[in-house]
Design a protein around this motif. Sequence first.
Motif, PDB file in Angstrom:
ATOM      1  N   LYS A  24     -39.001   6.879 -20.340  1.00 29.56           N
ATOM      2  CA  LYS A  24     -39.315   5.490 -20.690  1.00 29.56           C
ATOM      3  C   LYS A  24     -39.613   5.381 -22.173  1.00 29.56           C
ATOM      4  CE  LYS A  24     -40.870   3.793 -16.263  1.00 29.56           C
ATOM      5  NZ  LYS A  24     -41.988   3.334 -15.445  1.00 29.56           N
ATOM      6  N   CYS A  27     -36.539   5.052 -23.997  1.00 26.62           N
ATOM      7  CA  CYS A  27     -36.037   3.681 -23.830  1.00 26.62           C
ATOM      8  C   CYS A  27     -36.773   2.719 -24.752  1.00 26.62           C
ATOM      9  CB  CYS A  27     -36.179   3.228 -22.377  1.00 26.62           C
ATOM     10  SG  CYS A  27     -35.090   4.087 -21.230  1.00 26.62           S
ATOM     11  N   TYR A  28     -38.092   2.830 -24.790  1.00 25.57           N
ATOM     12  CA  TYR A  28     -38.865   1.959 -25.677  1.00 25.57           C
ATOM     13  C   TYR A  28     -38.389   2.102 -27.121  1.00 25.57           C
ATOM     14  CZ  TYR A  28     -42.442   0.228 -22.460  1.00 25.57           C
ATOM     15  OH  TYR A  28     -43.108  -0.445 -21.461  1.00 25.57           O
ATOM     16  N   SER A  37     -36.844  -8.837 -30.594  1.00 23.54           N
ATOM     17  CA  SER A  37     -37.876  -9.167 -29.600  1.00 23.54           C
ATOM     18  C   SER A  37     -37.366 -10.218 -28.624  1.00 23.54           C
ATOM     19  CB  SER A  37     -39.142  -9.675 -30.282  1.00 23.54           C
ATOM     20  OG  SER A  37     -39.747  -8.646 -31.013  1.00 23.54           O
ATOM     21  N   LEU A  40     -35.006  -8.663 -26.061  1.00 20.98           N
ATOM     22  CA  LEU A  40     -35.752  -7.899 -25.052  1.00 20.98           C
ATOM     23  C   LEU A  40     -36.466  -8.819 -24.069  1.00 20.98           C
ATOM     24  CD1 LEU A  40     -37.254  -4.978 -27.134  1.00 20.98           C
ATOM     25  CD2 LEU A  40     -35.653  -4.794 -25.225  1.00 20.98           C
ATOM     26  N   VAL A  41     -37.049  -9.892 -24.570  1.00 22.94           N
ATOM     27  CA  VAL A  41     -37.718 -10.860 -23.690  1.00 22.94           C
ATOM     28  C   VAL A  41     -36.709 -11.446 -22.701  1.00 22.94           C
ATOM     29  CG1 VAL A  41     -38.844 -13.128 -23.617  1.00 22.94           C
ATOM     30  CG2 VAL A  41     -39.618 -11.391 -25.248  1.00 22.94           C
ATOM     31  N   LEU A  43     -33.835 -10.110 -21.643  1.00 23.70           N
ATOM     32  CA  LEU A  43     -33.428  -9.078 -20.681  1.00 23.70           C
ATOM     33  C   LEU A  43     -34.521  -8.828 -19.654  1.00 23.70           C
ATOM     34  CD1 LEU A  43     -31.812  -6.487 -23.131  1.00 23.70           C
ATOM     35  CD2 LEU A  43     -30.605  -7.912 -21.455  1.00 23.70           C
ATOM     36  N   LYS A  44     -35.744  -8.717 -20.129  1.00 23.68           N
ATOM     37  CA  LYS A  44     -36.889  -8.489 -19.243  1.00 23.68           C
ATOM     38  C   LYS A  44     -37.033  -9.641 -18.250  1.00 23.68           C
ATOM     39  CE  LYS A  44     -40.978  -9.370 -20.862  1.00 23.68           C
ATOM     40  NZ  LYS A  44     -42.295  -9.350 -21.552  1.00 23.68           N
ATOM     41  N   GLN A  45     -36.903 -10.871 -18.751  1.00 24.20           N
ATOM     42  CA  GLN A  45     -37.052 -12.045 -17.901  1.00 24.20           C
ATOM     43  C   GLN A  45     -35.963 -12.084 -16.828  1.00 24.20           C
ATOM     44  OE1 GLN A  45     -35.957 -16.080 -19.320  1.00 24.20           O
ATOM     45  NE2 GLN A  45     -38.135 -16.545 -18.998  1.00 24.20           N
ATOM     46  N   PHE A  47     -34.301  -9.653 -15.540  1.00 24.13           N
ATOM     47  CA  PHE A  47     -34.516  -8.608 -14.540  1.00 24.13           C
ATOM     48  C   PHE A  47     -35.656  -8.986 -13.593  1.00 24.13           C
ATOM     49  CE2 PHE A  47     -35.797  -4.398 -12.942  1.00 24.13           C
ATOM     50  CZ  PHE A  47     -34.592  -4.062 -12.344  1.00 24.13           C
ATOM     51  N   GLN A  48     -36.720  -9.584 -14.109  1.00 30.08           N
ATOM     52  CA  GLN A  48     -37.814 -10.037 -13.250  1.00 30.08           C
ATOM     53  C   GLN A  48     -37.337 -11.139 -12.312  1.00 30.08           C
ATOM     54  OE1 GLN A  48     -40.794  -8.485 -12.856  1.00 30.08           O
ATOM     55  NE2 GLN A  48     -39.737  -7.036 -14.191  1.00 30.08           N
ATOM     56  N   THR A  66     -41.962 -16.439 -13.910  1.00 26.07           N
ATOM     57  CA  THR A  66     -41.263 -15.824 -15.044  1.00 26.07           C
ATOM     58  C   THR A  66     -41.139 -16.726 -16.263  1.00 26.07           C
ATOM     59  OG1 THR A  66     -39.077 -16.572 -14.317  1.00 26.07           O
ATOM     60  CG2 THR A  66     -39.860 -14.414 -13.480  1.00 26.07           C
TER      61      THR A  66
END
Length: 95
Positions: A24, A27-28, A37, A40-41, A43-45, A47-48, A66
């Motif tokens: 991880k 990955c970070y 940023s 990434l937000v 992509l993260k959103q 996936f959630q 989300t």
Amino acid sequence: MQIDKLKGRELDDLFDGILSLETKEDCYKFFDDICTSNELVALKQRFQVAKLIDEGKTYSKVQEKTGASSATVSRVKRCLDYGSEGYRTVLDRIK
């Protein structure tokens, strides 16, 4: 597949790089360098959103948890139902 238009050596190189990440923390570091940023937000959103839809949550609950737009929730749902099975592969593997 929408990605078919992008296939080629350069995309293969990117995916080979991602597949070489072992932790991880790797990955970070990599995604911190390669993405903004905001990227990434997003992509993260997404996936959630996929995880919550997979858990059977309603669109409104997904949006509430989300902060995703209804368009984003609909797009992710469409990908889960009719896409290339990418979300499904990952969601099944992390269960």
